[in-house]
Design an enzyme around this catalytic site. Structure first.
Site, PDB file in Angstrom:
ATOM      1  N   GLY A   1      49.511  62.904  42.499  1.00 21.82           N
ATOM      2  CA  GLY A   1      50.636  62.293  42.055  1.00 21.82           C
ATOM      3  C   GLY A   1      51.232  62.104  43.777  1.00 21.82           C
ATOM      4  O   GLY A   1      50.531  62.476  44.476  1.00 21.82           O
ATOM      5  N   LYS A   2      52.400  62.056  43.625  1.00 23.75           N
ATOM      6  CA  LYS A   2      54.006  61.816  44.386  1.00 23.75           C
ATOM      7  C   LYS A   2      54.761  61.257  44.303  1.00 23.75           C
ATOM      8  O   LYS A   2      55.187  61.263  43.575  1.00 23.75           O
ATOM      9  CB  LYS A   2      53.050  60.239  44.980  1.00 23.75           C
ATOM     10  CG  LYS A   2      52.681  59.668  47.182  1.00 23.75           C
ATOM     11  CD  LYS A   2      51.962  61.254  47.622  1.00 23.75           C
ATOM     12  CE  LYS A   2      52.278  61.123  48.845  1.00 23.75           C
ATOM     13  NZ  LYS A   2      51.671  61.779  49.477  1.00 23.75           N
ATOM     14  N   GLY A   3      55.284  61.565  45.749  1.00 17.69           N
ATOM     15  CA  GLY A   3      57.546  61.998  45.366  1.00 17.69           C
ATOM     16  C   GLY A   3      57.867  60.824  46.168  1.00 17.69           C
ATOM     17  O   GLY A   3      57.219  61.369  46.683  1.00 17.69           O
TER      18      GLY A   3
END
Ligand code: NAD
Length: 410
Positions: A102-104
């Site tokens: 995931g990444k944000g």
């Protein structure tokens, strides 16, 4: 990094042909599970209202909870975050830690915000995503311009919604459920895989000249640890400029200079050089540890190093990668070279769940074991299939993620 997503797809495509993935599975593996965009309105110190946009992309969780950093940068956008989220899926699989990807990020220049504004922005962002993160769901971590303090605010704000759960985020301060050794882990991982490659060439750090682009967390630790092993650090650069000394830079003095002036520029222990010359100048090993997309075809044609250790995410364009291969320059890809950070994040999460602190010696020993096992798996795959290390790393990762996806079923 506007083409980051295209770059990842091309590397994925090359590897999926080697694996012989069916189109169905390839499509499943490329499509992110969930993409969230949140508007974050906060009161600025001067009384006005600031509006910022934050993203969280959850790419794949077939091997475990989504895992990946949060980046605060003016150029953060949905496409970049999506590309980085998918890289995390392959990275956690290469080092075989039980996480997905995931990444944000938030589109913001954090240097323009006060600490109080940054805290309000972080808490507002967590208000928007707290329902989709958690120690068994999705575990954020630091990335560019985010740090242990921001992770502490995230832990605290998540607790307001869901109660005490330090494992919701990693990269926390050591005094607030963080792990010893996390700070150095990504740079240490770069050093370990480069050392393994040198060992395969029957070489050692002695007499090995290293250039490092980016002197932040990853670059400065990689440089220091390689130097401690006996390497000669001949060039270093950061956003302020670069410095070169063919006899070897005095790293302790350079660190003091960076601490007191805020950058590498103006260091009197060498001559001034540019960021591009740090990549192309004479050396054996080059470590890009700043931004993505810095090794273009033109840069690749000029590079003199024999080994590129990708500390940064996505530093090499696919066309440049072809040039490197044609010129016999080996690249240890980001999904392997900079995986020390997420590996140590895994150790932090384990310690939070066990409520048991490991000493630094244990963290470093487990990190070395994990990184070297991953390097050996990738290097063996490259030899067996007669492919480059990047394709081999993607092949190892794809095989693991595809196997988990298939076993879990639709
Ligand atoms: P950081 O903010 O600590 O350091 C970044 C460094 O890059 C600074 O020295 C900065 O001056 C320099 N820089 C910025 N813009 C530049 C430019 N235009 N030209 C030259 N130098 C420039 O960040 P970091 O945590 O060291 O991360 C660096 C890279 O490594 C990023 O690509 C990040 O995604 C990647 N990465 C970091 C970790 C981690 O654990 N920190 C883990 C995996 C990957």
């Amino acid at each position: 990094m506007s083409n980051a997503i295209e770059d990842v797809r091309r590397f994925f495509g090359t590897a999926s042909k080697v694996v012989g993935l069916s189109n169905d599975v390839a499509t499943q593996l490329l499509t992110p599970h969930r993409e969230v965009r949140v508007e974050c309105n906060i009161r600025m110190d001067d009384g006005s209202i600031g509006t910022f946009v934050g993203y969280r992309v959850q790419h794949d969780n077939s091997r475990g909870p989504f895992k990946g950093g949060l980046r605060y940068h003016p150029e953060v956008d949905a496409s970049e975050v999506t590309a980085l989220a998918s890289l995390m899926t392959w990275k956690t699989a290469v080092v075989d830690v039980p996480f997905g990807g995931g990444k944000g990020g938030i589109t913001v220049d954090p240097k323009k915000l006060s600490s109080a504004e940054l805290q309000r922005l972080t808490r507002k962002f967590i208000d928007g995503i707290h329902d989709i993160i958690g120690p068994k769901v999705d575990i954020p971590a630091p990335d560019m311009n985010t740090n242990p303090q921001i992770m502490a605010w995230i832990m605290d704000h998540y607790a307001m919604h869901h109660g005490f759960e330090p494992g919701v985020v990693t990269g926390k301060p050591v005094d607030l459920f963080g792990s010893l050794g996390r700070d150095a882990a990504t740079g240490r991982g770069c050093m370990l895989v480069a050392e393994a490659w040198l060992r395969d060439q029957s070489r050692s750090w002695q007499g090995t000249k290293v250039s490092v682009q980016g002197f932040g967390n990853v670059g400065s630790w990689a440089a220091r640890l390689m130097h401690d092993k006996g390497a000669t650090i001949v060039a270093v650069s950061d956003v302020t400029g670069g410095v070169r000394n063919d006899a070897g830079l005095d790293l302790a003095r350079l660190m003091d200079h960076v601490r007191s002036t805020g950058g590498v520029k103006g260091f009197d222990g060498g001559s001034a050089t540019t960021n591009e010359e740090v990549l192309t100048g004479a050396c054996d090993v080059v470590v890009p540890a700043a931004l993505g997309g810095v090794i273009t075809s033109d840069v690749a044609k000029e590079m003199q190093a024999k080994l590129v250790v990708e500390g940064a995410n996505g530093p090499t364009h696919p066309e440049a990668d072809e040039v490197l291969q044609a010129r016999g320059i080996v690249a240890i890809p980001d999904i392997l070279a900079n995986a020390g950070g997420v590996t140590c994040s895994y150790f932090e999460w384990v310690q939070n769940i066990q409520q048991f602190r490991w000493d630094e010696e244990r963290v470093n020993a487990e990190l070395a074991r994990t990184m070297l096992r991953a390097y050996d798996a990738v290097s063996k795959k490259a030899k067996d299939k007669q492919i480059d290390l990047r394709t081999a790393a993607f092949v190892v990762a794809l095989e693991r993620v595809a196997a988990a996806t298939t076993m879990r079923g639709l």
